[in-house]
Design a protein around this motif. Structure first.
Motif, mmCIF file in Angstrom:
data_model
loop_
_atom_site.group_PDB
_atom_site.id
_atom_site.type_symbol
_atom_site.label_atom_id
_atom_site.label_comp_id
_atom_site.label_asym_id
_atom_site.label_seq_id
_atom_site.Cartn_x
_atom_site.Cartn_y
_atom_site.Cartn_z
ATOM 1 N N LYS A 26 -73.775 36.487 -7.692
ATOM 2 C CA LYS A 26 -72.757 37.288 -7.022
ATOM 3 C C LYS A 26 -71.362 37.144 -7.648
ATOM 4 C CE LYS A 26 -75.062 36.915 -2.521
ATOM 5 N NZ LYS A 26 -74.924 36.456 -1.111
ATOM 6 N N THR A 27 -71.213 36.257 -8.604
ATOM 7 C CA THR A 27 -69.892 35.942 -9.135
ATOM 8 C C THR A 27 -69.131 37.183 -9.587
ATOM 9 O OG1 THR A 27 -70.642 33.777 -9.887
ATOM 10 C CG2 THR A 27 -68.629 34.641 -10.874
ATOM 11 N N LEU A 28 -67.907 37.332 -9.098
ATOM 12 C CA LEU A 28 -67.028 38.431 -9.492
ATOM 13 C C LEU A 28 -65.770 37.925 -10.202
ATOM 14 C CD1 LEU A 28 -67.161 40.656 -6.278
ATOM 15 C CD2 LEU A 28 -68.281 41.112 -8.470
ATOM 16 N N ASN A 29 -65.289 36.783 -9.771
ATOM 17 C CA ASN A 29 -64.061 36.213 -10.307
ATOM 18 C C ASN A 29 -64.266 34.724 -10.556
ATOM 19 O OD1 ASN A 29 -63.281 38.341 -7.984
ATOM 20 N ND2 ASN A 29 -61.835 38.550 -9.658
ATOM 21 N N GLY A 30 -63.279 34.106 -11.177
ATOM 22 C CA GLY A 30 -63.342 32.665 -11.400
ATOM 23 C C GLY A 30 -61.970 32.043 -11.314
ATOM 24 N N LYS A 31 -61.934 30.745 -11.147
ATOM 25 C CA LYS A 31 -60.669 30.023 -11.100
ATOM 26 C C LYS A 31 -60.814 28.683 -11.812
ATOM 27 C CE LYS A 31 -61.463 27.677 -6.669
ATOM 28 N NZ LYS A 31 -60.860 27.307 -5.367
ATOM 29 N N VAL A 32 -59.675 28.112 -12.166
ATOM 30 C CA VAL A 32 -59.619 26.822 -12.836
ATOM 31 C C VAL A 32 -58.914 25.829 -11.928
ATOM 32 C CG1 VAL A 32 -58.612 25.545 -14.768
ATOM 33 C CG2 VAL A 32 -59.670 27.776 -15.166
ATOM 34 N N GLU A 33 -59.482 24.640 -11.800
ATOM 35 C CA GLU A 33 -58.817 23.544 -11.097
ATOM 36 C C GLU A 33 -58.502 22.446 -12.107
ATOM 37 O OE1 GLU A 33 -61.303 22.275 -7.896
ATOM 38 O OE2 GLU A 33 -60.973 24.101 -6.708
ATOM 39 N N SER A 34 -57.277 21.934 -12.052
ATOM 40 C CA SER A 34 -56.820 20.952 -13.044
ATOM 41 C C SER A 34 -56.189 19.747 -12.354
ATOM 42 C CB SER A 34 -55.798 21.606 -13.979
ATOM 43 O OG SER A 34 -56.295 22.811 -14.511
ATOM 44 N N PRO A 35 -57.003 18.885 -11.739
ATOM 45 C CA PRO A 35 -56.453 17.773 -10.941
ATOM 46 C C PRO A 35 -55.612 16.789 -11.734
ATOM 47 C CG PRO A 35 -58.857 17.622 -11.150
ATOM 48 C CD PRO A 35 -58.479 18.963 -11.657
ATOM 49 N N LEU A 36 -56.042 16.442 -12.938
ATOM 50 C CA LEU A 36 -55.263 15.498 -13.738
ATOM 51 C C LEU A 36 -53.934 16.131 -14.162
ATOM 52 C CD1 LEU A 36 -54.780 12.900 -15.276
ATOM 53 C CD2 LEU A 36 -56.219 13.782 -17.137
ATOM 54 N N ALA A 37 -53.989 17.380 -14.601
ATOM 55 C CA ALA A 37 -52.754 18.069 -15.000
ATOM 56 C C ALA A 37 -51.787 18.174 -13.831
ATOM 57 C CB ALA A 37 -53.081 19.452 -15.549
ATOM 58 N N ASP A 38 -52.301 18.464 -12.645
ATOM 59 C CA ASP A 38 -51.436 18.577 -11.463
ATOM 60 C C ASP A 38 -50.713 17.255 -11.186
ATOM 61 O OD1 ASP A 38 -52.263 21.184 -11.181
ATOM 62 O OD2 ASP A 38 -53.746 20.750 -9.619
ATOM 63 N N LYS A 39 -51.439 16.165 -11.360
ATOM 64 C CA LYS A 39 -50.829 14.850 -11.147
ATOM 65 C C LYS A 39 -49.736 14.586 -12.190
ATOM 66 C CE LYS A 39 -51.954 9.884 -11.299
ATOM 67 N NZ LYS A 39 -51.191 9.578 -12.533
ATOM 68 N N LEU A 40 -50.028 14.872 -13.449
ATOM 69 C CA LEU A 40 -49.082 14.589 -14.524
ATOM 70 C C LEU A 40 -47.824 15.455 -14.421
ATOM 71 C CD1 LEU A 40 -51.567 14.247 -17.524
ATOM 72 C CD2 LEU A 40 -50.457 12.418 -16.241
ATOM 73 N N LEU A 41 -47.974 16.664 -13.892
ATOM 74 C CA LEU A 41 -46.824 17.553 -13.738
ATOM 75 C C LEU A 41 -45.799 16.994 -12.762
ATOM 76 C CD1 LEU A 41 -48.534 21.065 -13.617
ATOM 77 C CD2 LEU A 41 -46.922 20.280 -15.350
ATOM 78 N N ASN A 42 -46.261 16.176 -11.849
ATOM 79 C CA ASN A 42 -45.378 15.638 -10.809
ATOM 80 C C ASN A 42 -44.827 14.256 -11.144
ATOM 81 O OD1 ASN A 42 -45.596 17.873 -8.997
ATOM 82 N ND2 ASN A 42 -47.659 17.174 -8.440
ATOM 83 N N GLU A 43 -45.149 13.763 -12.316
ATOM 84 C CA GLU A 43 -44.664 12.422 -12.700
ATOM 85 C C GLU A 43 -43.331 12.514 -13.440
ATOM 86 O OE1 GLU A 43 -47.618 10.298 -14.863
ATOM 87 O OE2 GLU A 43 -48.930 10.042 -13.130
#
Length: 630
Positions: free
Chosen positions: A613-630
């Motif tokens: 059924k896939t129509l769209n996709g997304k990316v999750e970047s947990p490590l990048a999110d952490k580093l952006l806030n450091e």
């Protein structure tokens, strides 16, 4: 030029304040409205849509709930905070990674402006609506973040427009929104006849944003257009170079930072040349520059009068680059496996059709200027991170239009994306099994191997370095389609050569063939703007026509394994001939003769949609999110 100044200082806000001041002086409403109308006309000159202070969401809650459900919205997860690949880095590289992630993040903002001038205002509107508790805006934001834009094709080639009245233009955000093809051509013809050769060359190069000034067009180099953003990126790259443990990588970062501060294409060329030599580095950072999205620039070759003037003045039109950022950690084991093919590149070059009739990036008798790395991804930003119908598995850069290739005789580098390609969950494997049951002859299931898709991709990316490396610009909008088709056919056509040389076993050869054929089947007929997907339809039609593949009336694929490689060789020969001629009409004919969506393909697409059924996709970047806030 005053309008340019207003544009830089937010003409939307200026227009609002100006009207309020007039209201305070009791100017009649009709005069205020006329002023708004005039400002709106002015705003179109520079791609600013000032009357879009508020948007109307286009997708219903029902549609949004469907498209954001996990069954319809697939997720690719980048490295996590506790990933061993990150924890095992030296402290200096960990610190450098933080700055690389911050530099790459800027490209989300920059590329959204190149993509559509409504992207940033619409993003701001969504954030305000979400703060008010608007659930429709919240779900819309999920899709907006996934596709990194207000307009995007989904997996079934439907154009998803998140805001009513906001459309995707052929010139995306790199040309004025009201500029049509015929007017574009006429303006360029007039400018050329008036001797404005340099100005036209800047308009038609790959690194400029084009705006109206009076009755003409003026191009601004990306570095000047996004001066503050690029300066911030440069600063972060320089900080990364202070702590990274690899001197070669640090030298590249400094060269790239310099190129971000000054609008000089040769500075990018020096950075590209150094980047293409990087092989043994712990970290990966790339500003990707691909030109698949611009559908306006290359139309100039379709106008005989304009084409003649361009040729007379030595101007080669090149579609605009769209910018992406990739940050990762080089996977040594995966890289060693990929590097195995490097020894065979001269052999592949030797076996290319008509090899003596053109120059290619890989020499049959010299060491290949080609590096290759397998990368665990921390972040994908901008163009490379857009999940539009699909997402990038790997890239072979710099492209042949870049000065590092043309002027400096530099090499190329392949980067493979582990987190994009890997199937790790039981749920994903079960979905793949269901797809095979619905689409592939059961007798061929034993040959399907998802790792074989990676092997095929390795062949595809190296295929970009083989064949003519110049002279294909005349193919216009069909250039990218034909180039992607060529890369696929190189990967298939060389299988027997590489198997005989020991690169693959006979079993792996068969696995690559069947896996390629099964994965090449699609859920819908794409649009001509989707180069990677158009080539798949062309190949499927060609292989069916040649008897190498067959789709039953029930939509089940059968593959004649022994006919696949000879058919790929035949198609590759035809493609190379089209590329060598570089003629628009011949390129168009070749594409349209093979871009045929048959009833059997439609039946198979329905089979696929029943189990996927896939129509769209997304990316999750947990490590990048952490580093952006450091």
């Amino acid at each position: 030029m005053e309008i340019n100044r207003l544009n830089k200082n937010n003409i939307n806000l200026f227009g609002k304040n100006y009207i309020n001041k007039d209201d305070n002086k009791n100017i009649k409403k009709d005069n205020s409205q006329k002023l708004v109308e005039e400002l709106n006309k002015m705003s179109m000159i520079n791609n600013v849509n000032i009357n879009k202070k508020d948007y109307e969401l286009n997708l219903s809650m029902e549609e949004l709930e469907k498209r954001t459900h996990k069954d319809y919205l697939t997720t690719k997860k980048m490295l996590t905070v506790d990933a061993p690949e990150y924890l095992e880095l030296a402290d200096g590289d960990k610190e450098a990674l933080k700055h690389l992630v911050k530099a790459a993040k800027v490209l989300d903002k920059v590329n959204m402006q190149l993509d559509n001038p409504n992207n940033l205002p619409f993003q701001e509107y969504l954030e305000k609506e979400i703060a008010k508790g608007n659930e429709q805006a919240k779900l819309t934001k999920i899709l907006f973040d996934a596709q990194k834009g207000v307009c995007s094709l989904d997996r079934e080639s439907n154009m998803i427009e998140l805001a009513k009245g906001v459309k995707e233009r052929a010139g995306k955000g790199v040309y004025p929104q009201d500029l049509e093809k015929e007017e574009f051509h006429n303006i360029l013809i007039k400018m050329l006849k008036e001797g404005k050769i340099d100005e036209v060359a800047k308009i038609l190069n790959q690194r400029s944003v084009v705006e109206r000034v009076g009755n003409e067009l003026v191009a601004t180099d990306y570095v000047d257009k996004f001066k503050d953003d690029f300066a911030y990126m440069a600063s972060e790259l320089e900080k990364a170079a202070e702590t990274s443990t690899n001197e070669d990588f640090n030298e590249f970062l400094k060269l790239q930072a310099k190129a971000l501060r000054t609008a000089d294409p040769m500075l990018d060329a020096y950075a590209d040349k150094k980047w293409a030599t990087l092989q043994d580095t712990p970290l990966e950072f790339t500003i990707t520059r691909e030109n698949y999205s611009d559908e306006l620039t290359e139309t100039v070759v379709e106008n005989p009068e304009l084409k003649k003037l361009l040729d007379e003045n030595g101007i080669t039109p090149v579609a605009k680059d769209f910018l992406g950022g990739r940050v990762g950690i080089v996977n040594k084991k995966g890289t060693e496996a990929i590097l195995g093919v490097k020894n065979y590149l001269p052999l592949m070059a030797q076996n290319m059709p008509f090899k003596d009739s053109y120059i290619q990036n890989i020499s049959p008798d010299k060491e290949s200027k080609q590096t290759m790395v397998d990368v665990d991804l921390v972040a994908v930003n901008g163009d490379v991170g857009e999940f539009r119908a699909g997402i990038t598995l790997a890239e072979n850069l710099p492209n042949d239009d870049k000065l590092s290739i043309i002027e400096l005789d530099g090499g190329r580098r392949n980067v493979y994306h582990r987190q994009i390609r890997l199937i790790t969950s039981d749920d994903a494997r079960e979905k793949m099994k269901k797809r095979l049951d619905a689409t592939l002859n059961p007798e061929l299931h034993k040959y399907y191997n998802d790792e074989a898709d990676h092997w095929f991709t390795v062949g595809h990316e190296n295929g970009h370095s083989l064949g003519p490396k110049s002279g294909t610009e005349g193919l216009g909008k069909y250039k990218s389609i034909i180039e992607e088709n060529k890369a696929d056919m190189v990967s298939l056509a060389m299988l027997d050569v590489l198997t005989e040389a020991g690169m693959y076993t006979p079993e792996q050869r068969n696995q690559i063939i069947v896996t390629y054929a099964a994965d090449n089947m699609m859920t819908s007929k794409p649009t001509l703007s989707q180069a990677h997907r158009v080539r798949s339809v062309m190949q499927n039609y060609y292989f069916i026509k040649e008897g190498a593949m067959e789709i039953s009336k029930d939509g089940i694929l059968n593959v004649n394994i022994e006919k696949m490689i000879p058919t790929a060789k035949k198609m590759l020969e035809e493609i190379i001939q089209v590329q060598m001629k570089g003629d628009f009409s011949k390129g168009e004919k070749y594409v349209m003769d093979n871009f045929v969506w048959t009833p059997e393909m439609q039946t198979m697409s329905e089979n696929i949609k029943k189990v996927s059924k896939t129509l769209n996709g997304k990316v999750e970047s947990p490590l990048a999110d952490k580093l952006l806030n450091e």
